[in-house]
Every structure is written in C-alpha cells, then in structure tokens.
Scaffold this motif. Structure first.
Motif, PDB file in Angstrom:
ATOM      1  N   SER A 118      40.517  39.083  41.392  1.00 45.78           N
ATOM      2  CA  SER A 118      41.256  40.216  42.259  1.00 45.78           C
ATOM      3  C   SER A 118      40.429  41.296  42.652  1.00 45.78           C
ATOM      4  O   SER A 118      40.505  41.901  43.509  1.00 45.78           O
ATOM      5  CB  SER A 118      42.674  40.523  41.709  1.00 45.78           C
ATOM      6  OG  SER A 118      42.613  41.144  40.341  1.00 45.78           O
ATOM      7  N   GLY A 121      37.016  40.205  44.442  1.00 45.99           N
ATOM      8  CA  GLY A 121      37.271  39.689  45.579  1.00 45.99           C
ATOM      9  C   GLY A 121      38.210  40.421  46.639  1.00 45.99           C
ATOM     10  O   GLY A 121      38.933  39.542  47.391  1.00 45.99           O
ATOM     11  N   ALA A 122      38.617  41.548  46.335  1.00 46.58           N
ATOM     12  CA  ALA A 122      39.396  42.269  47.096  1.00 46.58           C
ATOM     13  C   ALA A 122      39.131  42.069  48.787  1.00 46.58           C
ATOM     14  O   ALA A 122      37.982  42.210  49.061  1.00 46.58           O
ATOM     15  CB  ALA A 122      39.450  43.881  46.767  1.00 46.58           C
ATOM     16  N   ALA A 123      40.001  42.272  49.415  1.00 47.15           N
ATOM     17  CA  ALA A 123      40.051  42.016  50.998  1.00 47.15           C
ATOM     18  C   ALA A 123      39.362  43.492  51.448  1.00 47.15           C
ATOM     19  O   ALA A 123      39.435  44.578  50.745  1.00 47.15           O
ATOM     20  CB  ALA A 123      41.469  41.943  51.535  1.00 47.15           C
ATOM     21  N   GLY A 124      38.639  43.183  52.592  1.00 49.18           N
ATOM     22  CA  GLY A 124      37.921  44.462  53.158  1.00 49.18           C
ATOM     23  C   GLY A 124      38.715  45.458  53.717  1.00 49.18           C
ATOM     24  O   GLY A 124      38.412  46.671  53.749  1.00 49.18           O
ATOM     25  N   ALA A 125      40.128  45.268  53.876  1.00 47.43           N
ATOM     26  CA  ALA A 125      41.060  46.094  54.431  1.00 47.43           C
ATOM     27  C   ALA A 125      41.611  47.003  53.404  1.00 47.43           C
ATOM     28  O   ALA A 125      41.832  48.132  53.394  1.00 47.43           O
ATOM     29  CB  ALA A 125      42.243  45.589  55.157  1.00 47.43           C
ATOM     30  N   HIS A 126      41.548  46.455  51.978  1.00 50.82           N
ATOM     31  CA  HIS A 126      41.807  47.194  50.982  1.00 50.82           C
ATOM     32  C   HIS A 126      40.923  46.740  49.808  1.00 50.82           C
ATOM     33  O   HIS A 126      41.179  46.391  48.819  1.00 50.82           O
ATOM     34  CB  HIS A 126      43.122  46.640  50.496  1.00 50.82           C
ATOM     35  CG  HIS A 126      44.452  46.788  51.383  1.00 50.82           C
ATOM     36  ND1 HIS A 126      44.668  48.219  51.912  1.00 50.82           N
ATOM     37  CD2 HIS A 126      45.023  46.020  52.312  1.00 50.82           C
ATOM     38  CE1 HIS A 126      45.743  48.106  52.748  1.00 50.82           C
ATOM     39  NE2 HIS A 126      45.747  46.638  53.082  1.00 50.82           N
ATOM     40  N   PRO A 127      39.537  47.452  49.769  1.00 44.13           N
ATOM     41  CA  PRO A 127      38.585  47.157  48.755  1.00 44.13           C
ATOM     42  C   PRO A 127      39.162  47.922  47.513  1.00 44.13           C
ATOM     43  O   PRO A 127      39.866  48.919  47.463  1.00 44.13           O
ATOM     44  CB  PRO A 127      37.375  48.039  49.485  1.00 44.13           C
ATOM     45  CG  PRO A 127      37.900  48.940  50.453  1.00 44.13           C
ATOM     46  CD  PRO A 127      39.235  48.482  50.977  1.00 44.13           C
TER      47      PRO A 127
END
Length: 157
Positions: A118, A121-127
């Motif tokens: 988690s 591999g966090a999303a680019g919108a919420h690094p």
C-alpha cells in the motif's frame, strides 16, 4: 659534479618526502575496513503523508531490516522547520555493498513486499511521499563507529 647528475639528484631528493607523505595519507586496508558506511534515507513528505510514512517505517521497514540482519537502525523525523515534515532512516554497515543493494534485498523479502504494497504502490493522485533521497556516507577516521544513544525519545538539533 655535472649539471645533469646534479638535477637528477635534486629531483630524487625533492620527491622522496612527497612520496612518503602520499603513502602516509593512504589508509591501510585494516583501517578502512574498521570504518563504517552509512545509508541515510530521507523521505520528504506533506503533512497528510506523515502518519502513513511513520507506519511504514515502524511497522514495515524496521521489521524487514531486522530480518535482513541490520541492527542499530535509526529512524527519526523532523516535525518543525522549513523542511518539515521529513522522515529519516539511518542504516550502518561495515561494507558499502549491502547498503547499495538494499532495495534489491528488500524486494526479495516476500513479507516486506506484501506489507509495503500500500505504501510503495500508492496511486499517483495520493502518493505516499513526495521524494526519497539516499546518501551513502563513510565514517571519519577519527570516529570510525557510530555511537548509538540510549533508548528513548531524543531531540536532535
């Protein structure tokens, strides 16, 4: 004495102290091996990312490092100031290669890969973090080994 012989004698005499000084500056293999290497990893964060990074370092990274055999790992942060929040991870070893190869060794630890999914591999919108900087350091000859402070909370200034 002839001029050429004189110049050759002067050149050899003048370079002898220089060569011995250069040889004296070179550390011996024994002294170089006794000095520790350090990896200082700096996580630049936003306020919203600080709690997630603390959890990652304390609950995921530290156990993985202990499984890999690292002891005396330093984990600390900066909560106040221009650059805050920032989290630091400090590792030490007598050889630089395990520090350089740390990320590869962590990816071979299946428990770490599972636990860190988690965060890493966090999303680019919420690094999970803004940036990570790695600095490899070598101890001073006069201070070849890091002195670990007593357990507990400390203020580093």
């Amino acid at each position: 004495m002839k001029r050429r012989e004189f110049l050759k004698t002067v050149a050899v005499a003048a370079s002898t102290p220089l060569l011995s000084a250069v040889q004296a500056e070179q550390p011996t293999i024994k002294n170089a091996a006794a000095r520790e290497f350090y990896l200082l990893r700096r996580y630049r964060l936003h306020r919203a990312q600080a709690a997630g990074c603390d959890h990652y370092l304390g609950q995921v990274m530290l156990p993985a490092l202990h499984r890999l055999g690292y002891t005396g790992v330093g984990c600390f942060g900066l909560d106040y100031g221009e650059e805050s929040p920032v989290a630091y991870l400090l590792l030490r070893h007598t050889d630089a290669m395990p520090l350089i190869d740390l990320d590869r060794m962590l990816t071979q630890d299946t428990q770490f890969v599972k636990d860190a999914e988690s965060f890493r591999g966090a999303a680019g919108a919420h690094p999970a973090f803004e940036r990570v900087d790695n600095t490899l350091l070598h101890a001073f000859e006069g201070r070849p080994v890091l002195q670990i402070p007593a357990r507990g909370k400390h203020i580093l200034q």
